[in-house]
Scaffold this motif. Sequence first.
Motif, PDB file in Angstrom:
ATOM      1  N   GLY A  85      -4.665  12.603   8.421  1.00 53.82           N
ATOM      2  CA  GLY A  85      -3.526  12.137   9.198  1.00 53.82           C
ATOM      3  C   GLY A  85      -3.642  10.689   9.619  1.00 53.82           C
ATOM      4  O   GLY A  85      -2.918  10.243  10.514  1.00 53.82           O
ATOM      5  N   ALA A  86      -4.532   9.941   8.988  1.00 55.13           N
ATOM      6  CA  ALA A  86      -4.734   8.545   9.378  1.00 55.13           C
ATOM      7  C   ALA A  86      -3.462   7.727   9.147  1.00 55.13           C
ATOM      8  O   ALA A  86      -2.730   7.944   8.186  1.00 55.13           O
ATOM      9  CB  ALA A  86      -5.881   7.948   8.577  1.00 55.13           C
ATOM     10  N   THR A  87      -3.197   6.800  10.048  1.00 58.95           N
ATOM     11  CA  THR A  87      -2.054   5.905   9.890  1.00 58.95           C
ATOM     12  C   THR A  87      -2.302   4.987   8.709  1.00 58.95           C
ATOM     13  O   THR A  87      -3.374   4.379   8.607  1.00 58.95           O
ATOM     14  CB  THR A  87      -1.863   5.061  11.162  1.00 58.95           C
ATOM     15  N   PRO A  88      -1.349   4.874   7.792  1.00 58.21           N
ATOM     16  CA  PRO A  88      -1.560   4.008   6.628  1.00 58.21           C
ATOM     17  C   PRO A  88      -1.855   2.573   7.052  1.00 58.21           C
ATOM     18  O   PRO A  88      -1.097   1.967   7.813  1.00 58.21           O
ATOM     19  CB  PRO A  88      -0.232   4.100   5.870  1.00 58.21           C
ATOM     20  N   ALA A  89      -2.957   2.056   6.571  1.00 56.89           N
ATOM     21  CA  ALA A  89      -3.349   0.681   6.879  1.00 56.89           C
ATOM     22  C   ALA A  89      -4.304   0.218   5.789  1.00 56.89           C
ATOM     23  O   ALA A  89      -5.204   0.949   5.389  1.00 56.89           O
ATOM     24  CB  ALA A  89      -4.013   0.584   8.242  1.00 56.89           C
ATOM     25  N   GLY A  90      -4.082  -0.986   5.296  1.00 56.86           N
ATOM     26  CA  GLY A  90      -4.973  -1.530   4.278  1.00 56.86           C
ATOM     27  C   GLY A  90      -4.196  -2.218   3.178  1.00 56.86           C
ATOM     28  O   GLY A  90      -2.960  -2.262   3.178  1.00 56.86           O
ATOM     29  N   THR A  91      -4.925  -2.775   2.234  1.00 59.21           N
ATOM     30  CA  THR A  91      -4.335  -3.514   1.121  1.00 59.21           C
ATOM     31  C   THR A  91      -4.350  -2.661  -0.136  1.00 59.21           C
ATOM     32  O   THR A  91      -5.405  -2.175  -0.548  1.00 59.21           O
ATOM     33  CB  THR A  91      -5.114  -4.815   0.865  1.00 59.21           C
ATOM     34  N   VAL A  92      -3.180  -2.453  -0.712  1.00 56.96           N
ATOM     35  CA  VAL A  92      -3.051  -1.706  -1.962  1.00 56.96           C
ATOM     36  C   VAL A  92      -2.919  -2.716  -3.098  1.00 56.96           C
ATOM     37  O   VAL A  92      -1.959  -3.492  -3.147  1.00 56.96           O
ATOM     38  CB  VAL A  92      -1.829  -0.770  -1.939  1.00 56.96           C
ATOM     39  N   ARG A  93      -3.896  -2.709  -3.997  1.00 55.49           N
ATOM     40  CA  ARG A  93      -3.906  -3.641  -5.119  1.00 55.49           C
ATOM     41  C   ARG A  93      -3.192  -3.001  -6.308  1.00 55.49           C
ATOM     42  O   ARG A  93      -3.558  -1.911  -6.723  1.00 55.49           O
ATOM     43  CB  ARG A  93      -5.347  -3.995  -5.493  1.00 55.49           C
ATOM     44  N   VAL A  94      -2.171  -3.690  -6.826  1.00 52.93           N
ATOM     45  CA  VAL A  94      -1.336  -3.117  -7.886  1.00 52.93           C
ATOM     46  C   VAL A  94      -1.351  -4.015  -9.112  1.00 52.93           C
ATOM     47  O   VAL A  94      -1.193  -5.235  -9.000  1.00 52.93           O
ATOM     48  CB  VAL A  94       0.117  -2.939  -7.407  1.00 52.93           C
ATOM     49  N   ALA A  95      -1.529  -3.417 -10.274  1.00 51.16           N
ATOM     50  CA  ALA A  95      -1.353  -4.118 -11.544  1.00 51.16           C
ATOM     51  C   ALA A  95      -0.216  -3.427 -12.285  1.00 51.16           C
ATOM     52  O   ALA A  95      -0.246  -2.207 -12.470  1.00 51.16           O
ATOM     53  CB  ALA A  95      -2.631  -4.065 -12.378  1.00 51.16           C
ATOM     54  N   GLY A  96       0.807  -4.171 -12.662  1.00 48.66           N
ATOM     55  CA  GLY A  96       1.949  -3.532 -13.298  1.00 48.66           C
ATOM     56  C   GLY A  96       2.717  -4.472 -14.196  1.00 48.66           C
ATOM     57  O   GLY A  96       2.635  -5.698 -14.049  1.00 48.66           O
ATOM     58  N   PHE A  97       3.490  -3.889 -15.114  1.00 50.88           N
ATOM     59  CA  PHE A  97       4.308  -4.719 -16.000  1.00 50.88           C
ATOM     60  C   PHE A  97       5.510  -5.237 -15.214  1.00 50.88           C
ATOM     61  O   PHE A  97       5.948  -4.642 -14.227  1.00 50.88           O
ATOM     62  CB  PHE A  97       4.705  -3.959 -17.258  1.00 50.88           C
ATOM     63  N   ALA A  98       6.024  -6.374 -15.663  1.00 53.48           N
ATOM     64  CA  ALA A  98       6.998  -7.130 -14.869  1.00 53.48           C
ATOM     65  C   ALA A  98       8.221  -6.316 -14.485  1.00 53.48           C
ATOM     66  O   ALA A  98       8.690  -6.379 -13.338  1.00 53.48           O
ATOM     67  CB  ALA A  98       7.417  -8.386 -15.639  1.00 53.48           C
ATOM     68  N   THR A  99       8.758  -5.526 -15.419  1.00 53.53           N
ATOM     69  CA  THR A  99       9.977  -4.766 -15.116  1.00 53.53           C
ATOM     70  C   THR A  99       9.734  -3.767 -13.999  1.00 53.53           C
ATOM     71  O   THR A  99      10.579  -3.593 -13.106  1.00 53.53           O
ATOM     72  CB  THR A  99      10.477  -4.029 -16.373  1.00 53.53           C
ATOM     73  N   ALA A 100       8.586  -3.085 -14.008  1.00 52.90           N
ATOM     74  CA  ALA A 100       8.289  -2.113 -12.962  1.00 52.90           C
ATOM     75  C   ALA A 100       8.062  -2.798 -11.622  1.00 52.90           C
ATOM     76  O   ALA A 100       8.430  -2.264 -10.569  1.00 52.90           O
ATOM     77  CB  ALA A 100       7.065  -1.282 -13.347  1.00 52.90           C
ATOM     78  N   VAL A 101       7.438  -3.977 -11.649  1.00 53.56           N
ATOM     79  CA  VAL A 101       7.257  -4.719 -10.396  1.00 53.56           C
ATOM     80  C   VAL A 101       8.612  -5.043  -9.793  1.00 53.56           C
ATOM     81  O   VAL A 101       8.849  -4.843  -8.600  1.00 53.56           O
ATOM     82  CB  VAL A 101       6.442  -6.005 -10.649  1.00 53.56           C
ATOM     83  N   ARG A 102       9.537  -5.516 -10.642  1.00 58.58           N
ATOM     84  CA  ARG A 102      10.874  -5.867 -10.149  1.00 58.58           C
ATOM     85  C   ARG A 102      11.658  -4.629  -9.710  1.00 58.58           C
ATOM     86  O   ARG A 102      12.286  -4.625  -8.653  1.00 58.58           O
ATOM     87  CB  ARG A 102      11.667  -6.599 -11.243  1.00 58.58           C
ATOM     88  N   ARG A 103      11.622  -3.594 -10.525  1.00 59.07           N
ATOM     89  CA  ARG A 103      12.488  -2.435 -10.298  1.00 59.07           C
ATOM     90  C   ARG A 103      11.935  -1.481  -9.246  1.00 59.07           C
ATOM     91  O   ARG A 103      12.699  -0.905  -8.464  1.00 59.07           O
ATOM     92  CB  ARG A 103      12.685  -1.689 -11.620  1.00 59.07           C
ATOM     93  N   SER A 104      10.627  -1.283  -9.216  1.00 60.15           N
ATOM     94  CA  SER A 104      10.053  -0.261  -8.335  1.00 60.15           C
ATOM     95  C   SER A 104       9.316  -0.818  -7.129  1.00 60.15           C
ATOM     96  O   SER A 104       9.388  -0.251  -6.046  1.00 60.15           O
ATOM     97  CB  SER A 104       9.090   0.628  -9.140  1.00 60.15           C
TER      98      SER A 104
END
Length: 291
Positions: A85-104
């Motif tokens: 039940g921890a409160t979300p906190a922290g850095t989420v590192r994402v690698a993704g293709f450009a269309t998904a970065v823009r769209r999602s």
Amino acid sequence: MDTRRLRYLVELANRGSMRLVAEALHVTTSTVSQQLALLAKEAGAALVEPDGRRVRLTPAGHRLAGHAVTILSAVEAARLDLAPGATPAGTVRVAGFATAVRRSLLPIVGELARHHPDVRLLIHEHEPAEAFALLASDEVDLALTYGYNLAPATFDPAVHAVPLWTTAWGLGVPTAAPAGGSAVAVFAAFRDHDWIVNSRNTADERVVRTIAALAGFEPRIAHRADSLELVQDLITAGLGVGLLPEHWPLLPGVSLVPLTDPAVTMRAYAVTRRGRSGWPPLALVLRMLRS
């Protein structure tokens, strides 16, 4: 068995070189060798054997590496379960293709800032093979990848993939293009043209070659470009034809011919290492992506 040593074994199975394992885990090659020797002693079986100047896993090593993926995932899940039940906190590192970065990804940035200010996104633009490599080396927490119905994505047992959305693709051609229809007939009409494919992923080239084969010819792959905008520039310049997503803004001088029988569709995925998706900030981002 020491789970840290199991990690060395899994990395060796994935990377095939003690030097690459050492670089990924920021240790020396001798440390990797020593830890694997201790693991072999714990297991009571030889796990690696010489292969020229390198080493390779023995059959026992391959079997233990398979078990290690499950073990490490379970350990990670257990650790995360201690604070469900921890409160979300922290850095989420994402690698993704450009269309998904823009769209999602970009559409949820504002909501995160308003309602979850302690969650931060670090975004890296990468094609699937690059994103999978970063995920395997634990340099990112989430990979946004894709596959086509005619060139399906495959996933390692060490990861978990969640489908996000699908989109239809057509053939981008110079203006005054023929009407859409059978993909085989459309491709046949452009058999004498040069073809444009992705420069950093092979999936769309596999699609092009598959349909071209059905149409009875081998496409002349002349240009490779990752940017969809650049693909359109090449088409406008008369340098070839190439796949483009439907509903994508088209530049003057470019037309999109719909493809059917077979249709071409791309599916996007959110991919995490097994056992990691319960981490509160990552779980939050995944929920937002799915919704």
